[in-house]
Design a protein around this motif. Structure first.
Motif, mmCIF file in Angstrom:
data_model
loop_
_atom_site.group_PDB
_atom_site.id
_atom_site.type_symbol
_atom_site.label_atom_id
_atom_site.label_comp_id
_atom_site.label_asym_id
_atom_site.label_seq_id
_atom_site.Cartn_x
_atom_site.Cartn_y
_atom_site.Cartn_z
ATOM 1 N N ALA B 193 0.988 -1.138 -0.196
ATOM 2 C CA ALA B 193 0.063 -0.023 -0.069
ATOM 3 C C ALA B 193 0.816 1.272 0.197
ATOM 4 C CB ALA B 193 -0.833 0.031 1.100
ATOM 5 N N ALA B 194 1.747 1.231 0.716
ATOM 6 C CA ALA B 194 2.709 2.295 0.830
ATOM 7 C C ALA B 194 3.541 2.612 -0.514
ATOM 8 C CB ALA B 194 3.985 2.102 2.054
ATOM 9 N N ILE B 195 3.668 1.593 -1.120
ATOM 10 C CA ILE B 195 4.426 1.849 -2.386
ATOM 11 C C ILE B 195 3.392 2.294 -3.530
ATOM 12 C CG2 ILE B 195 5.605 0.421 -4.254
ATOM 13 C CD1 ILE B 195 6.791 -1.349 -2.339
ATOM 14 N N VAL B 196 2.349 1.718 -3.364
ATOM 15 C CA VAL B 196 1.308 2.405 -4.229
ATOM 16 C C VAL B 196 1.066 3.862 -4.067
ATOM 17 C CG1 VAL B 196 -1.448 2.289 -4.596
ATOM 18 C CG2 VAL B 196 0.051 0.078 -4.564
ATOM 19 N N ASP B 197 0.922 4.193 -2.723
ATOM 20 C CA ASP B 197 1.154 5.532 -2.450
ATOM 21 C C ASP B 197 2.248 6.303 -2.901
ATOM 22 O OD1 ASP B 197 -1.430 5.366 -1.497
ATOM 23 O OD2 ASP B 197 -0.882 5.178 0.841
ATOM 24 N N GLY B 198 3.214 5.814 -3.456
ATOM 25 C CA GLY B 198 4.228 6.394 -3.686
ATOM 26 C C GLY B 198 5.501 6.537 -2.970
ATOM 27 N N ALA B 199 5.706 5.780 -2.158
ATOM 28 C CA ALA B 199 7.053 5.838 -1.273
ATOM 29 C C ALA B 199 7.812 5.004 -2.071
ATOM 30 C CB ALA B 199 6.606 5.083 -0.114
ATOM 31 N N ASN B 200 9.133 5.494 -1.850
ATOM 32 C CA ASN B 200 10.276 4.732 -2.294
ATOM 33 C C ASN B 200 10.578 3.694 -1.446
ATOM 34 O OD1 ASN B 200 12.257 5.564 -0.702
ATOM 35 N ND2 ASN B 200 12.552 7.466 -1.996
ATOM 36 N N ILE B 201 11.663 2.788 -1.705
ATOM 37 C CA ILE B 201 11.913 1.550 -0.963
ATOM 38 C C ILE B 201 12.551 2.198 0.224
ATOM 39 C CG2 ILE B 201 14.305 1.184 -1.963
ATOM 40 C CD1 ILE B 201 11.710 -1.495 -1.371
ATOM 41 N N TYR B 202 13.399 3.152 0.448
ATOM 42 C CA TYR B 202 13.763 3.791 1.434
ATOM 43 C C TYR B 202 13.034 4.102 2.477
ATOM 44 C CZ TYR B 202 18.068 2.981 -1.502
ATOM 45 O OH TYR B 202 18.839 2.289 -2.336
ATOM 46 N N GLN B 203 11.999 4.932 2.156
ATOM 47 C CA GLN B 203 11.021 5.183 3.009
ATOM 48 C C GLN B 203 10.317 4.298 3.486
ATOM 49 O OE1 GLN B 203 9.314 7.977 -0.118
ATOM 50 N NE2 GLN B 203 9.720 9.396 0.908
ATOM 51 N N VAL B 204 10.034 3.094 2.852
ATOM 52 C CA VAL B 204 9.480 1.911 3.324
ATOM 53 C C VAL B 204 10.091 1.549 4.468
ATOM 54 C CG1 VAL B 204 8.846 -0.357 2.537
ATOM 55 C CG2 VAL B 204 8.017 1.486 1.168
ATOM 56 N N PHE B 205 11.639 1.485 4.198
ATOM 57 C CA PHE B 205 12.339 0.814 5.232
ATOM 58 C C PHE B 205 12.434 1.443 6.382
ATOM 59 C CE2 PHE B 205 16.710 0.362 7.008
ATOM 60 C CZ PHE B 205 16.614 -0.989 7.374
ATOM 61 N N PHE B 206 12.590 2.836 6.453
ATOM 62 C CA PHE B 206 12.871 3.681 7.364
ATOM 63 C C PHE B 206 11.431 4.060 8.306
ATOM 64 C CE2 PHE B 206 16.933 4.769 5.668
ATOM 65 C CZ PHE B 206 17.711 4.468 6.707
ATOM 66 N N ARG B 207 10.379 4.092 7.526
ATOM 67 C CA ARG B 207 9.065 4.634 8.179
ATOM 68 C C ARG B 207 8.059 3.724 8.347
ATOM 69 N NH1 ARG B 207 8.058 9.773 4.750
ATOM 70 N NH2 ARG B 207 9.786 11.143 5.289
ATOM 71 N N ILE B 208 8.212 2.439 7.823
ATOM 72 C CA ILE B 208 7.253 1.063 8.015
ATOM 73 C C ILE B 208 7.961 0.125 8.652
ATOM 74 C CG2 ILE B 208 5.573 -0.179 7.149
ATOM 75 C CD1 ILE B 208 5.177 1.920 4.821
#
Lengths: 294, 299
Positions: B193-208
């Motif tokens: 879902a985060a990726i669909v919302d436009g997060a990049n992989i580093y944001q996924v790693f650090f924020r989720i």
């Protein structure tokens, strides 16, 4: 989606550093060590190829067989002790102490986190005879059992039992927690149903609880054997392998061969036999577990 | 590690007072069990207490009174002597300076690798996981000699870097597997879902991903702390200069050369080697027990 999750540069950033360090410090040295078994020498004296000489030497080395036998005997005995005492403790937690067992569990686990060297130093003081009697000898003396006062760690026979007792003592709280986790996972209804069918006490344990606990018991046994075959700290700090070679397992023989006598090729051969031994034990128990349906 | 670590019911609160009106007979029946429990606790704890009590005895007491006697006056100078004359201060510092960087490294590298192996999709991820698994099964002895040779050649023997590199590399397999297990248990939908919302992989790693495994990170760091602090083989092999020894290899040397006649400082030095682990355990015992058990089931 896949574009983000399969981005090779990101994969490299995430996995690369760990894999690089791990490959350099663990993976390549494993292969290197296998290669070393066909060499003789040390980094100071230089290496030269000897083919299968190290393996031939292994087969004729009485010290090696003695260490192999001691280590195996020790591992079997201590693993059995660790798992049996752990099981008894777990049964005690679950069936006698029930919900009030938290404090007891915490206290019995304490030895697990202590440094083995410190524990071994403590035990050597417990059983000391010089410069003064340690706790055990002074207690025997106070009870007028002076005939039993002895150099407990200076004799191969008694030293074996003390090392074994120490390593069982140190780890039993750990196996108790592991097996207790398995015990509380057994559904209450299963035990109730068995009780209604008339199973009580020992028969309840023997025919209901222990079979249900078998998978985690086998796992504990593998874990314990694997650990005790690699025993080093406790024996190194307690007896240094002595008297003579009486308490020397493969790990200590490996250490002496490599760093006291600087025989790296033969040392690697000993390390390889240790690794093979660990592997065989693991496979053997897996095979047994599968056959008995556990 | 069956779905997190919630399976252990380790509430510290005792059961409500249900023993208000227990028949005398019942108490008598329970007596042998109670005694057994007390014996078990005594056997587990007394040796540790004995170390600390003995570390406070004066040297006269060791020869004049039995080993189980309580210390008469608290001889704190045993600690001062172990700390200075016994060089325990140096060993202690060496241990801290080797263990803290190793812990930080193994956690950072481990959580990144676990994320890369478990969350990201690539063809060789299974092979890479398998490669890490080898490190759990192989005894450390098999790599000691090649490592010694390399460290000797690049002048890393008797340096903290040698210890840090070795501890980190040997800690990695367990940390990676432990954390990969955690990543496996949470819903991939959140990440997708985060990726669909436009997060990049580093944001996924650090924020989720990172916030979700924070508890597991603390647990695995604790377990690694005990492994590293209690290590003997690595420090004994790679540090031969007495000035570079860690607290365990230092303790081994200490009690060998000087401790034979000096029981007080010897016990004080044993207590110093033990103290950090006991302190950490007393503060975080539930977490330590869970972590070690989970690590064992995984490993």
């Amino acid at each position: 989606m896949n574009r983000v999750l399969s981005d090779w540069r990101a994969i490299l950033v995430f996995v690369g550093p760990a894999l690089l360090l791990y490959t350099g410090i663990v993976l390549i040295p494993i292969l290197w060590s296998l290669g070393l078994t066909t060499y003789e020498g040390s980094p100071i004296t230089g290496f030269h190829r000897v083919g299968a000489a190290n393996f031939v030497r292994l087969l004729h080395d009485a010290t090696f067989f003695k260490a192999l036998w001691f280590g195996t005997r020790y591992a079997v005995f201590v693993s059995a002790g660790q798992v049996i005492f752990g099981l008894l403790l777990a049964l005690m937690y679950a069936f006698y102490l029930k919900k009030t067992s938290a404090l007891v569990r915490t206290l019995v686990f304490l030895p697990v986190v202590l440094p083995t060297v410190a524990v071994a130093q403590m035990v050597s003081k417990l059983f000391a005879i010089v410069p003064q009697y340690g706790l055990v000898n002074s207690a025997l003396h106070a009870l007028h059992l002076d005939s039993l006062v002895q150099a407990w760690l200076g004799q191969g026979g008694t030293a074996f039992w003390i090392i074994a007792a120490m390593d069982i003592w140190k780890a039993m709280g750990f196996y108790a927690i592991l097996l207790y986790t398995g015990l509380v996972d057994i559904p209450e209804e299963t035990i109730e149903a068995a009780r209604l069918d008339g199973a009580q006490g020992w028969s309840l344990a023997r025919f209901v609880v222990l079979p249900l606990l078998a998978p985690i018991t086998v796992a504990s046994l593998i874990f314990s054997l694997n650990g005790t075959l690699k025993v080093f700290d406790s024996i190194m700090a307690l007896t240094g392998g002595g008297p003579g070679n009486a308490t020397t397992p493969l790990t200590l023989l490996f250490y002496k061969t490599s760093f006291t006598y600087s025989e790296y090729g033969y040392g690697s051969t000993l390390a390889l036999t240790l690794a093979v031994q660990c592997l065989i034990v693991t496979l053997l128990i897996f095979w047994r577990a599968r056959r008995s349906g556990a | 590690m069956n779905g997190g670590t919630k399976t252990m019911h380790t509430t510290a609160t005792p059961a409500p007072a249900r023993t208000t009106r227990v028949p005398a007979l019942h108490v008598l029946q329970r007596l042998p069990v109670t005694l057994l429990v007390l014996l078990v606790v005594f056997v587990a704890v007394y040796p540790v207490v004995w170390i600390f009590l003995s570390s406070l005895k004066s040297s006269v007491e060791f020869s004049s009174s039995p080993m189980w006697a309580l210390p008469q006056a608290l001889a704190w100078d045993n600690y001062a002597r172990a700390w200075t004359e016994g060089h325990m201060s140096r060993y202690f510092l060496n241990s801290v300076l080797a263990v803290i960087p190793s812990l930080a490294l193994v956690i950072v590298l481990g959580v990144m690798a676990a994320f890369g192996l478990e969350i990201m999709r690539w063809r060789l991820s299974n092979v890479a996981s398998l490669v890490f698994l080898i490190g759990i099964m192989v005894p450390i002895q098999i790599v000691i000699l090649p490592l010694f040779t390399v460290y000797f050649k690049v002048h890393l023997l008797d340096t903290r870097l040698a210890l840090i590199l070795t501890y980190t590399a040997f800690g990695l397999p367990l940390v990676v597997f432990f954390l990969a297990g955690y990543f496996k248990t949470f819903a991939r939908e959140i990440i997708e879902a985060a990726i669909v919302d436009g997060a990049n992989i580093y944001q996924v790693f650090f924020r989720i991903a990172l916030p979700m495994v924070m508890n597991a990170l603390v647990t695995v760091a604790l377990v690694q702390f005990f492994f590293m602090w209690n290590d003997l083989l690595v420090s004994l092999t790679f540090t031969q200069d007495p000035d570079m020894r860690t607290i365990q290899s230092g303790l081994l040397a200490f009690t060998g050369q000087y401790g034979q006649r000096e029981w007080g400082p010897t016990f004080a030095s044993i207590a110093l080697a033990v103290a950090p682990t006991v302190l950490v355990y007393l503060l975080l015992n539930q977490m330590v027990m869970k972590g070690m058990a989970a690590g064992a089931v995984k490993g």
